[in-house]
Design an enzyme around this catalytic site. Structure first.
Site, mmCIF file in Angstrom:
data_model
loop_
_atom_site.group_PDB
_atom_site.id
_atom_site.type_symbol
_atom_site.label_atom_id
_atom_site.label_comp_id
_atom_site.label_asym_id
_atom_site.label_seq_id
_atom_site.Cartn_x
_atom_site.Cartn_y
_atom_site.Cartn_z
ATOM 1 N N LYS A 15 2.388 -3.512 7.409
ATOM 2 C CA LYS A 15 2.730 -2.794 5.804
ATOM 3 C C LYS A 15 4.228 -2.700 5.342
ATOM 4 C CE LYS A 15 -0.490 -4.756 3.044
ATOM 5 N NZ LYS A 15 -0.313 -6.114 2.331
ATOM 6 N N TYR B 230 -1.670 -0.089 10.349
ATOM 7 C CA TYR B 230 -1.749 -1.231 9.525
ATOM 8 C C TYR B 230 -0.429 -0.920 8.529
ATOM 9 C CZ TYR B 230 -3.281 -1.534 4.572
ATOM 10 O OH TYR B 230 -3.395 -1.721 3.669
ATOM 11 N N THR C 31 0.838 -1.451 -0.560
ATOM 12 C CA THR C 31 -0.142 0.008 -0.034
ATOM 13 C C THR C 31 0.731 0.995 -0.029
ATOM 14 O OG1 THR C 31 -1.432 1.288 1.389
ATOM 15 C CG2 THR C 31 -0.193 -0.690 2.692
ATOM 16 N N ASP C 32 0.099 2.259 -0.260
ATOM 17 C CA ASP C 32 1.140 3.564 -0.433
ATOM 18 C C ASP C 32 0.761 3.993 1.015
ATOM 19 O OD1 ASP C 32 -1.823 4.331 0.038
ATOM 20 O OD2 ASP C 32 -1.681 5.254 -1.578
ATOM 21 N N GLU C 33 0.646 3.713 2.263
ATOM 22 C CA GLU C 33 -0.072 4.239 2.995
ATOM 23 C C GLU C 33 1.400 4.054 3.867
ATOM 24 O OE1 GLU C 33 -3.056 3.211 5.161
ATOM 25 O OE2 GLU C 33 -4.672 3.136 3.263
HETATM 26 P P1 NAD Z 1 -9.015 -7.669 1.858
HETATM 27 O O1 NAD Z 1 -9.516 -7.534 3.218
HETATM 28 O O2 NAD Z 1 -10.560 -7.139 1.366
HETATM 29 O O3 NAD Z 1 -8.687 -8.908 1.852
HETATM 30 C C1 NAD Z 1 -7.922 -9.409 2.382
HETATM 31 C C2 NAD Z 1 -7.749 -11.113 1.970
HETATM 32 O O4 NAD Z 1 -6.936 -12.135 3.086
HETATM 33 C C3 NAD Z 1 -9.584 -11.692 2.917
HETATM 34 O O5 NAD Z 1 -9.379 -12.674 1.578
HETATM 35 C C4 NAD Z 1 -8.987 -12.754 4.279
HETATM 36 O O6 NAD Z 1 -9.999 -13.424 4.423
HETATM 37 C C5 NAD Z 1 -7.803 -12.753 3.259
HETATM 38 N N1 NAD Z 1 -6.763 -13.104 4.590
HETATM 39 C C6 NAD Z 1 -6.217 -12.543 6.177
HETATM 40 N N2 NAD Z 1 -5.539 -12.880 7.045
HETATM 41 C C7 NAD Z 1 -5.431 -14.243 6.814
HETATM 42 C C8 NAD Z 1 -4.678 -14.935 6.837
HETATM 43 N N3 NAD Z 1 -3.884 -15.284 7.970
HETATM 44 N N4 NAD Z 1 -3.886 -15.728 5.843
HETATM 45 C C9 NAD Z 1 -4.637 -16.049 4.918
HETATM 46 N N5 NAD Z 1 -5.756 -15.255 4.509
HETATM 47 C C10 NAD Z 1 -5.966 -13.793 5.385
HETATM 48 O O7 NAD Z 1 -8.228 -6.810 1.512
HETATM 49 P P2 NAD Z 1 -8.234 -6.172 -0.084
HETATM 50 O O8 NAD Z 1 -8.656 -4.392 -0.108
HETATM 51 O O9 NAD Z 1 -8.490 -6.947 -1.126
HETATM 52 O O10 NAD Z 1 -6.235 -5.526 -0.020
HETATM 53 C C11 NAD Z 1 -5.805 -6.636 -0.462
HETATM 54 C C12 NAD Z 1 -4.486 -6.738 -0.259
HETATM 55 O O11 NAD Z 1 -3.974 -5.311 -1.206
HETATM 56 C C13 NAD Z 1 -3.609 -6.334 1.432
HETATM 57 O O12 NAD Z 1 -2.157 -6.586 1.219
HETATM 58 C C14 NAD Z 1 -4.114 -4.414 1.378
HETATM 59 O O13 NAD Z 1 -2.731 -4.292 2.141
HETATM 60 C C15 NAD Z 1 -3.522 -4.483 0.104
HETATM 61 N N6 NAD Z 1 -3.598 -2.935 -0.346
HETATM 62 C C16 NAD Z 1 -5.283 -2.017 -0.545
HETATM 63 C C17 NAD Z 1 -5.409 -1.331 -0.419
HETATM 64 C C18 NAD Z 1 -7.134 -1.705 -0.685
HETATM 65 O O14 NAD Z 1 -7.584 -0.046 -1.303
HETATM 66 N N7 NAD Z 1 -8.205 -1.705 -0.146
HETATM 67 C C19 NAD Z 1 -5.235 -0.586 -1.293
HETATM 68 C C20 NAD Z 1 -3.317 -0.625 -1.695
HETATM 69 C C21 NAD Z 1 -3.380 -2.294 -1.421
HETATM 70 P P1 TYD Z 2 -11.449 4.235 4.345
HETATM 71 O O1 TYD Z 2 -11.727 3.473 3.456
HETATM 72 O O2 TYD Z 2 -11.052 3.047 5.706
HETATM 73 O O3 TYD Z 2 -9.297 4.189 3.944
HETATM 74 P P2 TYD Z 2 -7.643 4.266 4.056
HETATM 75 O O4 TYD Z 2 -8.034 4.971 5.882
HETATM 76 O O5 TYD Z 2 -6.993 2.985 3.915
HETATM 77 O O6 TYD Z 2 -7.599 5.399 3.245
HETATM 78 O O7 TYD Z 2 -11.094 5.527 4.668
HETATM 79 C C1 TYD Z 2 -11.072 6.282 3.284
HETATM 80 C C2 TYD Z 2 -11.027 7.870 4.271
HETATM 81 O O8 TYD Z 2 -12.217 7.553 5.053
HETATM 82 C C3 TYD Z 2 -9.980 8.042 5.077
HETATM 83 O O9 TYD Z 2 -9.439 9.137 5.264
HETATM 84 C C4 TYD Z 2 -11.096 7.973 6.533
HETATM 85 C C5 TYD Z 2 -11.876 8.015 5.778
HETATM 86 N N1 TYD Z 2 -13.691 7.465 6.818
HETATM 87 C C6 TYD Z 2 -15.073 8.205 7.268
HETATM 88 O O10 TYD Z 2 -14.453 9.785 7.340
HETATM 89 N N2 TYD Z 2 -15.678 7.598 7.777
HETATM 90 C C7 TYD Z 2 -15.686 6.237 7.471
HETATM 91 O O11 TYD Z 2 -16.565 5.200 8.022
HETATM 92 C C8 TYD Z 2 -14.604 5.698 6.827
HETATM 93 C C9 TYD Z 2 -14.893 4.249 7.491
HETATM 94 C C10 TYD Z 2 -13.475 6.233 6.913
#
Ligand code: NAD
Ligand code: TYD
Length: 351
Positions: free
Chosen positions: A161, A157, A132-134
């Site tokens: 990461k 989080y 992630t970019d975070e």
């Molecule tokens: P998500 O939470 O939707 O899915 C995570 C998956 O991992 C789930 O299916 C869960 O069951 C599985 N999982 C969790 N713990 C586990 C374990 N101990 N063993 C096996 N499986 C396990 O997450 P996502 O949003 O699809 O993100 C996927 C990846 O991409 C993550 O690594 C996240 O850090 C990264 N990412 C997410 C975003 C975003 O905006 N969602 C952006 C950048 C990077």
């Molecule tokens: P989120 O979807 O949790 O992603 P991330 O924190 O990883 O960027 O949140 C996106 C933005 O929205 C973040 O600035 C937090 C804000 N947010 C709210 O204001 N209310 C909410 O209920 C949630 C879940 C997020």
């Protein structure tokens, strides 16, 4: 390179399910093994369209279980790993950091150790870590995250990461494990668990529940269509130089409150409610602890070196996303029953 048997971790989650679908449909000669613990965020209903494909197999398991991971690598002799399994929600990491430390750090270390122990001919292997970019921290009003931006994670989080990214790089430098990392901005699209901003707000508007805007709603996120992220992973997996890192992002920054107003407007339209109805649900609540102010990704390296650019304009993407949640009511009802109800009632009662 011969990269035919691929372990995809977290393939039942939001991004993972889009990636699995893309690879299963696009690469009939590869075998995709989806390893997922099926936490609250993992859902096999995300993959019903490809679950019987001959090049796909699902295995339920936990990446924190080192013995299990070692035996899985021994049994399957994977050519590559695309590692997405993680605990992924910042608010949950504030409430329960140890879950993040176990899955995101220890789980990643277990996968690295299993790859290191089982891979002899490293020239034909690849360990791809999806991040992630975070990890780069929080930006002020200007500037963008580049691949060279120093790490400065601020939530449990992002710290977990960042730790896993460091481990992946350490195994590259120390053991010559062939790795690649990508760091992506916030994703949106179908099949995202409704605790993240966009699907949560769609769900709440549909049910006439308050929309909890953290702080003043002035934080900025850079949103990318999830299928564009999956396409980027495909390009990086096949073309990247080993040891490299790529930022992925859509050049699509939105202040939360502006994005929320767009969602409200589209929801009013799609639900046939008078304009302004959904906005009335906006409720300003206590800010998230340590809330990062702004994320913005510079994805120039990915564009110039590997030719990837996002395909979808945000206005079209958000309409398609809202449409998907409104037409997939059963999916939404299933994932929002049981434990979810309990979690959210607790959140609302605490505010
Ligand atoms: P998500 O939470 O939707 O899915 C995570 C998956 O991992 C789930 O299916 C869960 O069951 C599985 N999982 C969790 N713990 C586990 C374990 N101990 N063993 C096996 N499986 C396990 O997450 P996502 O949003 O699809 O993100 C996927 C990846 O991409 C993550 O690594 C996240 O850090 C990264 N990412 C997410 C975003 C975003 O905006 N969602 C952006 C950048 C990077
Ligand atoms: P989120 O979807 O949790 O992603 P991330 O924190 O990883 O960027 O949140 C996106 C933005 O929205 C973040 O600035 C937090 C804000 N947010 C709210 O204001 N209310 C909410 O209920 C949630 C879940 C997020």
């Amino acid at each position: 390179m011969n990269l035919k048997k691929i372990l995809i971790t977290g393939g039942a989650g939001f991004i993972g399910s889009h990636l699995v679908r893309l690879f299963v449909n696009k690469y009939p000669d590869y075998k995709m093994v989806n390893l997922d613990k099926l936490t609250y965020a993992g859902n096999l209903a995300n993959l019903t369209d490809i679950e019987n494909a001959p090049n796909y197999e699902f295995i339920k398991g936990d990446i924190v279980d080192a013995d299990f991971i070692h035996s899985l690598f021994k049994q399957y002799q994977f050519d590559a790993v695309i590692h997405l399994a993680a605990e992924s929600h910042v608010d949950r990491s504030i409430a329960s950091p140890m879950d993040f430390i176990m899955t995101n750090i220890v789980g990643t270390a277990n996968l690295l150790n299993a790859a290191k122990a089982n891979w002899t001919d490293l020239s034909s292997k690849l360990f791809y870590h999806v991040s992630t970019d975070e990890v780069y921290g929080s930006l002020g009003e200007t500037g963008m995250f580049e691949e060279t931006t120093p790490y400065d994670p601020r939530s449990p989080y992002s710290a977990s990461k960042a730790s896993s990214d460091h481990l992946v790089r350490a195994y590259y430098h120390t053991y010559k494990l062939p790795v690649v990392i990508s760091n992506c901005s916030n994703n949106y699209g179908s099949h995202q668990f409704p605790e993240k901003l966009i699907p949560l707000f769609i769900h709440n508007i549909k049910n006439n529940k308050p929309l909890p805007v953290y702080g003043k709603g002035e934080n900025i996120r850079d949103w990318l269509w999830v299928e564009d992220h999956a396409r980027a992973i495909d390009v990086i997996f096949h073309k990247a130089k080993v040891g490299e890192t790529y930022n992925i992002g859509g050049h699509n920054e939105w202040k939360n409150i502006d994005l929320i107003k767009v969602i409200c407007k589209v929801m009013d339209k799609q639900l046939g409610r008078p304009e302004g109805t959904s906005e009335k649900l906006i409720t300003y609540v206590t800010d998230r602890a340590g809330h990062d102010m702004r994320y913005a990704i510079d994805a120039t390296k990915l564009k110039n070196e590997l030719g990837w650019t996002p395909s979808l304009q945000f206005e079209e993407g958000i309409e398609k996303t809202i449409q998907w949640y409104l037409t997939n009511e059963e999916w939404l009802n299933n994932v929002t029953s049981g434990a979810y109800q309990h979690y959210y009632e607790k959140q609302y009662n605490n505010r």
